[in-house]
Design a protein around this motif. Structure first.
Motif, short mmCIF file in Angstrom:
data_model
loop_
_atom_site.label_atom_id
_atom_site.label_comp_id
_atom_site.label_asym_id
_atom_site.label_seq_id
_atom_site.Cartn_x
_atom_site.Cartn_y
_atom_site.Cartn_z
N VAL A 43 0.86 -1.18 -0.24
CA VAL A 43 0.04 0.02 -0.02
C VAL A 43 0.74 1.20 0.05
O VAL A 43 0.76 2.04 -0.74
N ARG A 44 1.86 1.33 0.92
CA ARG A 44 2.89 2.44 0.79
C ARG A 44 3.27 2.86 -0.68
O ARG A 44 3.62 3.93 -1.17
N ASP A 45 3.97 1.67 -1.00
CA ASP A 45 4.59 1.88 -2.38
C ASP A 45 3.50 2.18 -3.34
O ASP A 45 4.01 3.24 -4.25
N THR A 46 2.40 1.65 -3.59
CA THR A 46 1.31 1.84 -4.24
C THR A 46 1.04 3.56 -4.17
O THR A 46 0.92 4.25 -5.50
N LEU A 47 0.78 3.93 -3.25
CA LEU A 47 0.16 5.31 -2.98
C LEU A 47 1.51 6.35 -3.12
O LEU A 47 1.23 7.45 -3.67
N ARG A 48 2.56 5.87 -3.04
CA ARG A 48 3.83 6.87 -3.39
C ARG A 48 3.84 6.67 -4.92
O ARG A 48 3.95 7.75 -5.64
N LEU A 49 3.64 5.57 -5.53
CA LEU A 49 3.77 5.41 -7.22
C LEU A 49 2.33 6.63 -7.77
O LEU A 49 2.86 6.97 -8.74
N TRP A 50 1.39 6.58 -7.05
CA TRP A 50 0.33 7.43 -7.53
C TRP A 50 0.65 8.80 -6.79
O TRP A 50 -0.45 9.57 -7.03
N GLU A 51 1.65 9.02 -6.27
CA GLU A 51 2.26 10.33 -6.10
C GLU A 51 0.99 11.13 -4.93
O GLU A 51 0.88 12.05 -5.11
N LEU A 52 0.50 10.30 -4.06
CA LEU A 52 0.03 10.63 -2.97
C LEU A 52 0.63 10.85 -1.81
O LEU A 52 -0.12 11.35 -0.74
N THR A 53 2.00 10.78 -1.81
CA THR A 53 2.63 11.05 -0.43
C THR A 53 3.66 12.36 -0.63
O THR A 53 4.00 12.72 -1.81
N GLY A 54 3.89 13.03 0.18
CA GLY A 54 4.76 14.03 0.09
C GLY A 54 4.42 15.52 -0.26
O GLY A 54 5.32 16.41 -0.50
N ARG A 55 2.98 15.57 -0.28
CA ARG A 55 2.37 16.88 -0.75
C ARG A 55 2.05 17.98 0.28
O ARG A 55 2.25 18.86 0.31
N SER A 56 1.53 17.18 1.41
CA SER A 56 1.20 17.78 2.69
C SER A 56 1.17 17.06 3.83
O SER A 56 1.16 15.61 3.78
N ALA A 57 1.58 17.39 5.05
CA ALA A 57 1.56 16.73 6.36
C ALA A 57 0.06 15.87 6.47
O ALA A 57 -0.04 14.95 6.73
N ARG A 58 -1.13 16.46 6.05
CA ARG A 58 -2.41 15.95 6.18
C ARG A 58 -2.33 14.80 5.25
O ARG A 58 -2.82 13.76 5.73
N GLN A 59 -2.04 15.19 3.98
CA GLN A 59 -2.09 13.89 2.96
C GLN A 59 -1.34 12.86 3.46
O GLN A 59 -1.61 11.69 3.50
N ASP A 60 -0.08 12.98 3.98
CA ASP A 60 0.79 11.81 4.40
C ASP A 60 0.07 11.28 5.51
O ASP A 60 0.25 9.83 5.81
N ALA A 61 -0.55 11.79 6.54
CA ALA A 61 -1.39 11.44 7.62
C ALA A 61 -2.51 10.43 7.23
O ALA A 61 -2.69 9.33 7.60
N LEU A 62 -3.13 10.80 6.13
CA LEU A 62 -4.14 9.85 5.45
C LEU A 62 -3.60 8.88 4.75
O LEU A 62 -4.00 7.54 5.11
N VAL A 63 -2.51 8.83 4.20
CA VAL A 63 -1.74 7.69 3.74
C VAL A 63 -1.37 6.81 4.89
O VAL A 63 -1.47 5.38 4.96
N ASP A 64 -0.80 7.22 6.00
CA ASP A 64 -0.42 6.46 7.04
C ASP A 64 -1.57 5.70 7.72
O ASP A 64 -1.75 4.58 8.12
N ASP A 65 -2.77 6.41 7.79
CA ASP A 65 -4.21 5.89 8.22
C ASP A 65 -4.48 4.68 7.22
O ASP A 65 -4.94 3.69 7.84
N ALA A 66 -4.27 4.84 6.01
CA ALA A 66 -4.67 3.84 4.90
C ALA A 66 -3.63 2.50 5.25
O ALA A 66 -4.19 1.50 5.38
N ILE A 67 -2.48 2.69 5.51
CA ILE A 67 -1.48 1.94 5.79
C ILE A 67 -2.02 0.82 7.30
O ILE A 67 -1.68 -0.21 7.19
N LEU A 68 -2.37 1.77 7.91
CA LEU A 68 -2.67 1.00 9.52
C LEU A 68 -4.14 0.36 9.23
O LEU A 68 -3.95 -0.82 9.88
N LEU A 69 -4.90 0.77 8.35
CA LEU A 69 -6.21 0.10 8.26
C LEU A 69 -5.85 -1.21 7.53
O LEU A 69 -6.68 -2.37 7.81
N THR A 70 -5.14 -1.00 6.27
CA THR A 70 -4.85 -2.40 5.65
C THR A 70 -4.29 -3.37 6.41
O THR A 70 -4.34 -4.63 6.51
#
Length: 152
Positions: free
Chosen positions: A30-57
């Motif tokens: 999930v982390r690698d996929t969301l990075r590939l889709w460029e959903l990380t590194g844009r904002s602290a809030r967006q990175d927190a959502l990615v972290d939540d998605a990884i936790l839920l997975t």
């Protein structure tokens, strides 16, 4: 790992054997996929959502391994375009029985629990979540709306 482009949505799928190492592998996927889709590194809030998605997975894969004991499939789907993009992640197992969360009866009982919170997390962290049942499988899914993530 399989990456597909369907309509305007991006889809990636990975399969795991029913062993505890599956949760760690699914987190990386999930982390690698969301990075590939460029959903990380844009904002602290967006990175927190990615972290939540990884936790839920991780929680949902662990539940599937422990309770279903069958191979598990994780599917990530990127829905829509910015600024209304969302990620939907589904964890599918081959045990189609209905889920019955064991909710604690008192606040003290809830505080003492060391497990059984896996299905409470999507309710707290995701924009939407649910369970889809089929004759030979079930999928627990959640959606994270990235439109909630303002640019920083």
């Amino acid at each position: 790992m399989v990456y597909l482009e369907a309509r305007d949505d991006l889809v990636a799928t990975a399969a795991y054997q029913p062993e505890l190492a599956a949760a760690a592998a699914a987190r990386r996927f999930v982390r690698d996929t969301l990075r590939l889709w460029e959903l990380t590194g844009r904002s602290a809030r967006q990175d927190a959502l990615v972290d939540d998605a990884i936790l839920l997975t991780s929680e949902l894969v662990t539940n599937a391994v422990l309770h279903a004991g069958t191979p598990v499939q994780v599917t990530c789907r990127l829905l829509g375009d910015e600024p209304d993009a969302a990620v939907e992640i589904a964890v599918l197992d081959r045990r189609p029985c209905q889920l019955h969360p064991d909710n604690p009866h008192t606040p003290a009982e809830a505080a003492e629990r060391t497990n059984g919170r896996g299905l409470q997390l999507p309710a707290q962290l995701a924009s939407a979540w649910g369970v889809t049942y089929a004759r030979a499988a079930k999928a627990v899914w959640f959606r994270m709306g990235f439109s909630e993530a303002p640019a920083s």
